[in-house]
Structure formats: structure tokens, C-alpha cells
Enzyme design. Structure first.
Site, PDB file in Angstrom:
ATOM      1  N   HIS A 135      -0.717  -6.744  -9.905  1.00 26.93           N
ATOM      2  CA  HIS A 135      -0.990  -5.642  -9.614  1.00 26.93           C
ATOM      3  C   HIS A 135      -1.407  -4.644 -10.755  1.00 26.93           C
ATOM      4  CE1 HIS A 135      -0.213  -6.260  -5.187  1.00 26.93           C
ATOM      5  NE2 HIS A 135       1.466  -6.291  -5.384  1.00 26.93           N
ATOM      6  N   HIS A 209      -1.133  -0.751  -1.768  1.00 28.86           N
ATOM      7  CA  HIS A 209      -0.543  -0.744  -0.832  1.00 28.86           C
ATOM      8  C   HIS A 209       1.187  -0.723  -0.440  1.00 28.86           C
ATOM      9  CE1 HIS A 209       3.534  -3.894  -2.012  1.00 28.86           C
ATOM     10  NE2 HIS A 209       2.337  -4.116  -2.757  1.00 28.86           N
ATOM     11  N   ASP A 281       4.831 -13.921   2.230  1.00 26.42           N
ATOM     12  CA  ASP A 281       4.154 -12.863   1.006  1.00 26.42           C
ATOM     13  C   ASP A 281       2.973 -13.732   0.873  1.00 26.42           C
ATOM     14  OD1 ASP A 281       3.756 -11.255  -1.131  1.00 26.42           O
ATOM     15  OD2 ASP A 281       5.353 -11.657  -1.833  1.00 26.42           O
ATOM     16  N   GLU A 346      -2.227  -5.543   3.292  1.00 30.51           N
ATOM     17  CA  GLU A 346      -3.140  -5.452   1.985  1.00 30.51           C
ATOM     18  C   GLU A 346      -4.417  -5.974   2.291  1.00 30.51           C
ATOM     19  OE1 GLU A 346      -0.488  -5.566  -1.771  1.00 30.51           O
ATOM     20  OE2 GLU A 346       1.286  -6.065  -0.291  1.00 30.51           O
TER      21      GLU A 346
HETATM   22  C1  BGC Z   1       3.472  -8.759  -3.494  1.00 30.23           C
HETATM   23  C2  BGC Z   1       4.584  -9.055  -3.401  1.00 30.23           C
HETATM   24  C3  BGC Z   1       5.877  -8.032  -4.705  1.00 30.23           C
HETATM   25  C4  BGC Z   1       5.201  -6.548  -4.058  1.00 30.23           C
HETATM   26  C5  BGC Z   1       5.781  -5.886  -4.947  1.00 30.23           C
HETATM   27  C6  BGC Z   1       3.051  -7.512  -2.541  1.00 30.23           C
HETATM   28  O1  BGC Z   1       1.456  -7.489  -3.193  1.00 30.23           O
HETATM   29  O2  BGC Z   1       2.346  -9.881  -2.475  1.00 30.23           O
HETATM   30  O3  BGC Z   1       5.373 -10.590  -3.969  1.00 30.23           O
HETATM   31  O4  BGC Z   1       6.584  -8.378  -4.594  1.00 30.23           O
HETATM   32  O5  BGC Z   1       3.277  -6.420  -3.847  1.00 30.23           O
HETATM   33  O6  BGC Z   1       5.519  -4.388  -4.060  1.00 30.23           O
END
Ligand code: BGC
Length: 382
Positions: A135, A209, A281, A346
Site C-alpha cells: 500500500h 480501502h 485476502d 478494493e
Molecule cells: C491487504 C491485507 C492487509 C490489509 C491491511 C489489504 O488490502 O490485502 O493483507 O492486511 O489491506 O488493512
């Protein structure tokens, strides 16, 4: 949104003068209001904007992280409920909550070993997630202050946020000017449009997110929500959640959401991919008639409240994250969100695309404009 330290009265905003002049003041929707929401550690003011449409649907967005803080939509009986997780001031966000409602960039999701090669040059990014970069690195777009400009069209009220990311910031090449435009339409949909330009070749993958909970009560988990994803394939991952490169069929696996399926139905299945999650995930490969087509990616519904959210996007992928790492630890001012009380959907390009030439490209070059469109459409069922 849970209430924490600041009272709602303290957030009573002042209608923006331009909009007031246009006749949107005085609490008659649709309108936009601005109010203070706290300060960054550097002492910069953070603002929150409240957008209200004709039917009283309300979305709040703050300038720190261009973050969606709350979103109130009706249930089948017309009762408004906040369907996203968030906080009542910027402080818990500063304390390091995991990306609640934030705009993610410069690269949403993971890049293996935090490194990639572009035009023969190797770039090293911060490894902020085990061996990988996640991210946007240590201080991604979610932790930056954006400038904001409200607007109003006949479709409804909107907010355009801009952030200029310096050349070399978090290891990425090129100065990137990123823009996110939220517009709350009078038909109860929220559009999120992204644009970016760069001064040097770089990689970009912007997303949002938000953790959704359609019950409107974050004390409830999301395991009873029904989810449909328009995807025949997903991208399996290794134990650090980096795609192996394979596009695997969902048929006959816990990843088959082609028909409405309860999130809890297979979330604990005896399956290696589920163990890696742990839970969901993963990135689903959306069915598209042609690359970039705006199609329905997912439909999420809560049978109890009757709330339904449809997600349409131009993006090729969808990360469904079932809140597996939500640990119920108090964050910031004492607000607690327990395990799997929110889920993220997302819209994105695939994880680790800069290292996977077979995946749709995330490279942006000077003279080109990155563009990505997502719409969240809210309705109810009987
Ligand atoms: C990821 C997760 C991560 C999360 C954090 C998601 O977009 O795929 O692995 O823990 O973001 O909030």
C-alpha cells in the site's frame, strides 16, 4: 462510525460560501459542508467534508488520506445506518489504524521484496509488510494531507482531492500528481474517480480501502453478508500473499462467488490459500468484455437490514479482504473494531504487477493520464 471523543455538535460545519451562494446552504440537501477534524503531527489542519444528497444519504470524507470516514444509507425500512468503519477525529488514524477508508497509493497492494525494474533501472521501496512493500510503503497516500475542492453538479455534491507525490517519495520514480474525485449522486450511488500524471515513468495502482459492514452496526461481524464476484479466476498467492503468477479457476473452491454466497460459508475451509489469508485476502480476476470496460465487479448484501451495495469498476481486479487481521485492539481514542467486523472490496490492478509482465500493466509514462473509475451503488431488498 463509532463515536469517540468529539461530539457531533462539535463537527457542525459551515456551508461553503460558494455553495451557499449557489443556494445549497441552510441545511437543504444536496449540499457540502466543511468542518475541522484535527491536526497532523506537523500541526497542519485536517478538514472533513460532509456531502448530502436529495434523499439524505450522507458521506463524510477527510483531507488526511482522502479518507472516506462515514457513509449513511437507508435499510429496507428507511432507517439510516453507517455502513463503513471509521473514527470521529483524525487522531485514531494518526495512531496507525490499518488504512480505514483511505485512498491507497502510489501502489495499492503488495510488491514482492519491495522492488521492481522499470526501463532497466531497479527501484527499492520500503518493506513494510514482511519481505514485501504494501500500500505505497511506510508513508503512502493514506498518510498524506490532500487539498480538497468541493463542487456540485445536477447529479449531486462532490469533492475533488489532489496530492502531489514527490519524485523518489517512498522509493517511486517521478513526481506524481494524483486526483481522487468523490461524487454522491442523487440516485444513492457514490462514484470514486482517480486520475494521475507523472514526470517520469513510474507504476501506479490507486484504490480505496474502506471496510464495509452493511448491518450499520460494527458490533456485528460480516460473515452473514452475501457476496457475488463476477470472476471465474483468482490469483493464488504464496505464504507472504504475493501472487504466484497463476490465474486459477474458482470453480469447486472456496473462492467461487459467482452466485451469492455467505462470506462465512467457506472462510475456514481446509484449503492452503485460505490458510495463507488467513481467510479471504486475494485478488479476483474480473470478467471483462474488453480491458477497461465498466462492469459490475461485485454485489454485497446484508439479508438482515436489506442493504445492498453493487460495485462497478473499470479495473481488472478486485481484492476481497475479509478483515482477518482486525484484532479488536483499542486504537486511538478507545474505539474497538473486532475480528471480521468489516470487509474490503478494493478495485485495483493485480498485486505485484510491476514484477509480472503477464499481468495488465501498471506503468504510467509522462504524457499519459492514469484513469480509474469505481461506483458504489446502494439499494435495498425486501
Ligand atoms: C491487504 C491485507 C492487509 C490489509 C491491511 C489489504 O488490502 O490485502 O493483507 O492486511 O489491506 O488493512
Amino acid at each position: 462510525m463509532l463515536m469517540t471523543g468529539i461530539s457531533r455538535a462539535g463537527l457542525a460545519g459551515i456551508a461553503l460560501s460558494a455553495l451557499a451562494a449557489a443556494g445549497f446552504a441552510g441545511g437543504t440537501p444536496p449540499h457540502v459542508q466543511r468542518a475541522p477534524f484535527g491536526h497532523t503531527p506537523e500541526g497542519q489542519s485536517v478538514d472533513i467534508f460532509t456531502l448530502t444528497n436529495k434523499s439524505g444519504v450522507e458521506v463524510r470524507i477527510m483531507t488526511f488520506g482522502a479518507t472516506l470516514v462515514s457513509l449513511k444509507v437507508p435499510d429496507r425500512n428507511g432507517h439510516m445506518g453507517d455502513v463503513v468503519l471509521g473514527f470521529d477525529s483524525v487522531d485514531p488514524y494518526l495512531a496507525g489504524v490499518p488504512y480505514y477508508g483511505a485512498t491507497i497509493g502510489r501502489y495499492g497492494n503488495r510488491i514482492a521484496s519491495g522492488s521492481f525494474v522499470l526501463d532497466g533501472v531497479t527501484y527499492q521501496l520500503p518493506k513494510n509488510n514482511g519481505p514485501n512493500s504494501l500500500h505505497g510503503g511506510d508513508k503512502g497516500f493514506d498518510k498524506r494531507l490532500w487539498s480538497a475542492k468541493p463542487f456540485e453538479t445536477k447529479l449531486g455534491p462532490g469533492l475533488r482531492l489532489t496530492y502531489v507525490s514527490a519524485d523518489g517519495e517512498e522509493g517511486y520514480p517521478g513526481q506524481l500528481t494524483a486526483q481522487v474525485t468523490y461524487q454522491l449522486h442523487n440516485d444513492n450511488s457514490l462514484s470514486i474517480d482517480y486520475k494521475a500524471t507523472t514526470t517520469k515513468p513510474t507504476v501506479v495502482n490507486l484504490t480505496n480501502h474502506t471496510y464495509f459492514n452493511l448491518t450499520g452496526d460494527p458490533q456485528h461481524d460480516i460473515l452473514g453478508h452475501l457476496l457475488t464476484i463476477d470472476a471465474d479466476k483468482f490469483t493464488p498467492v504464496d505464504s507472504t500473499l504475493i501472487p504466484t503468477g497463476e490465474l486459477a479457476a474458482v470453480a469447486g473452491t472456496p473462492f467461487d462467488f459467482r452466485k451469492p454466497t455467505a462470506i462465512g460459508a467457506h472462510i475456514d475451509a481446509d484449503n492452503e490459500q485460505i490458510r495463507f489469508g488467513p481467510g479471504y485476502d486475494h485478488n479476483w480476476v474480473l470478467v471483462k468484455p474488453k480491458p477497461g470496460a465498466m462492469t459490475t465487479a461485485a454485489v454485497l448484501s446484508d439479508p438482515e437490514s436489506g442493504r445492498v451495495m453493487e460495485i462497478r469498476t473499470t479495473e481488472p481486479g478486485l481484492q476481497f479482504y475479509s478483515g482477518n487481521f482486525m484484532d479488536g485492539k483499542p486504537s486511538g481514542q478507545g474505539t474497538v473494531y473486532n475480528h471480521r467486523t468489516g470487509l474490503c472490496l478494493e478495485t485495483q490492478h493485480f498485486p505485484d504487477s510491476p514484477n509480472r509482465p503477464s499481468f495488465p500493466s501498471t506503468v504510467l509514462r509522462p504524457g499519459h493520464t492514469y484513469a480509474s473509475h469505481t461506483v458504489l451503488i446502494f439499494r435495498t431488498t425486501k
